[in-house]
Design a protein around this motif. Structure first.
Motif, short mmCIF file in Angstrom:
data_model
loop_
_atom_site.label_atom_id
_atom_site.label_comp_id
_atom_site.label_asym_id
_atom_site.label_seq_id
_atom_site.Cartn_x
_atom_site.Cartn_y
_atom_site.Cartn_z
N GLU A 119 57.88 24.39 60.88
CA GLU A 119 58.83 24.00 61.92
C GLU A 119 59.14 22.51 61.85
O GLU A 119 60.25 22.09 62.12
CB GLU A 119 58.29 24.36 63.30
N GLY A 120 58.16 21.70 61.49
CA GLY A 120 58.37 20.27 61.41
C GLY A 120 59.01 19.81 60.11
O GLY A 120 59.49 18.70 59.99
N PHE A 121 59.07 20.71 59.15
CA PHE A 121 59.64 20.38 57.84
C PHE A 121 61.09 20.83 57.81
O PHE A 121 61.41 22.00 57.72
CB PHE A 121 58.84 21.10 56.75
N LYS A 122 61.98 19.87 57.93
CA LYS A 122 63.41 20.20 57.93
C LYS A 122 64.12 19.37 56.87
O LYS A 122 63.76 18.23 56.62
CB LYS A 122 64.03 19.91 59.29
N PHE A 123 65.13 19.99 56.26
CA PHE A 123 65.93 19.26 55.28
C PHE A 123 66.87 18.31 56.00
O PHE A 123 67.37 18.59 57.07
CB PHE A 123 66.74 20.24 54.42
N ARG A 124 67.13 17.19 55.39
CA ARG A 124 68.01 16.21 56.00
C ARG A 124 69.42 16.39 55.51
O ARG A 124 69.73 16.79 54.51
CB ARG A 124 67.54 14.80 55.66
N GLU A 181 39.30 33.73 64.12
CA GLU A 181 39.70 32.48 64.78
C GLU A 181 40.17 31.45 63.75
O GLU A 181 41.18 30.77 63.94
CB GLU A 181 38.54 31.92 65.60
N GLU A 182 39.42 31.33 62.66
CA GLU A 182 39.81 30.37 61.61
C GLU A 182 41.13 30.76 60.97
O GLU A 182 41.99 29.90 60.71
CB GLU A 182 38.71 30.30 60.56
N LEU A 183 41.33 32.05 60.73
CA LEU A 183 42.60 32.51 60.16
C LEU A 183 43.76 32.23 61.10
O LEU A 183 44.84 31.81 60.67
CB LEU A 183 42.53 34.01 59.83
N ASP A 184 43.55 32.44 62.41
CA ASP A 184 44.60 32.15 63.39
C ASP A 184 44.94 30.66 63.41
O ASP A 184 46.11 30.29 63.52
CB ASP A 184 44.17 32.60 64.79
N LYS A 185 43.93 29.80 63.29
CA LYS A 185 44.18 28.35 63.26
C LYS A 185 44.99 27.96 62.02
O LYS A 185 45.89 27.13 62.09
CB LYS A 185 42.86 27.58 63.29
N ILE A 186 44.66 28.56 60.90
CA ILE A 186 45.40 28.28 59.66
C ILE A 186 46.84 28.73 59.82
O ILE A 186 47.78 28.00 59.46
CB ILE A 186 44.73 28.95 58.44
N LEU A 187 47.06 29.93 60.36
CA LEU A 187 48.41 30.45 60.57
C LEU A 187 49.20 29.54 61.50
O LEU A 187 50.36 29.21 61.22
CB LEU A 187 48.34 31.87 61.13
N ALA A 188 48.59 29.09 62.58
CA ALA A 188 49.27 28.19 63.52
C ALA A 188 49.62 26.87 62.84
O ALA A 188 50.72 26.33 63.05
CB ALA A 188 48.38 27.94 64.73
N SER A 189 48.74 26.36 62.02
CA SER A 189 48.98 25.12 61.31
C SER A 189 50.15 25.26 60.33
O SER A 189 51.00 24.37 60.22
CB SER A 189 47.71 24.70 60.56
N VAL A 190 50.20 26.38 59.64
CA VAL A 190 51.29 26.62 58.69
C VAL A 190 52.62 26.72 59.44
O VAL A 190 53.62 26.13 59.01
CB VAL A 190 51.01 27.90 57.87
N LYS A 191 52.63 27.44 60.55
CA LYS A 191 53.87 27.55 61.35
C LYS A 191 54.33 26.19 61.83
O LYS A 191 55.51 25.86 61.77
CB LYS A 191 53.64 28.50 62.52
N GLU A 192 53.38 25.39 62.32
CA GLU A 192 53.71 24.05 62.81
C GLU A 192 54.28 23.20 61.68
O GLU A 192 55.27 22.48 61.86
CB GLU A 192 52.46 23.39 63.38
#
Length: 75
Positions: A70-75, A56-67
């Motif tokens: 996705e939110g980190f975009k070059f301008r 469960e903790e590993l899944d939360k970390i993976l989801a956080s990294v994906k998020e």
């Protein structure tokens, strides 16, 4: 022009390293040893962390990294 230095080591250590380095130059050989050691340490740290966390903790970390990605975009 490249600068060279001398490293003092025991003769026995140099003989062992020379057998391993074969036909490579010292700089190339030592950099390879350094990189391999860093990768081995990183793998060991990752495996240790994996053993410490449950699925469960590993899944939360993976989801956080994906998020984050996705939110980190070059301008």
């Amino acid at each position: 022009m490249r600068k060279y230095v001398t490293i003092s080591i025991l003769r026995e250590v140099k003989e062992i390293l020379e057998r391993e380095k074969k036909n490579r130059d010292w700089s190339e050989f030592l950099l390879e040893l350094y990189r391999e050691a860093k990768m081995a340490k990183a793998r060991m740290a990752f495996e240790q962390l994996r053993r410490m966390l449950n699925d469960e903790e590993l899944d939360k970390i993976l989801a956080s990294v994906k998020e984050f990605r996705e939110g980190f975009k070059f301008r």
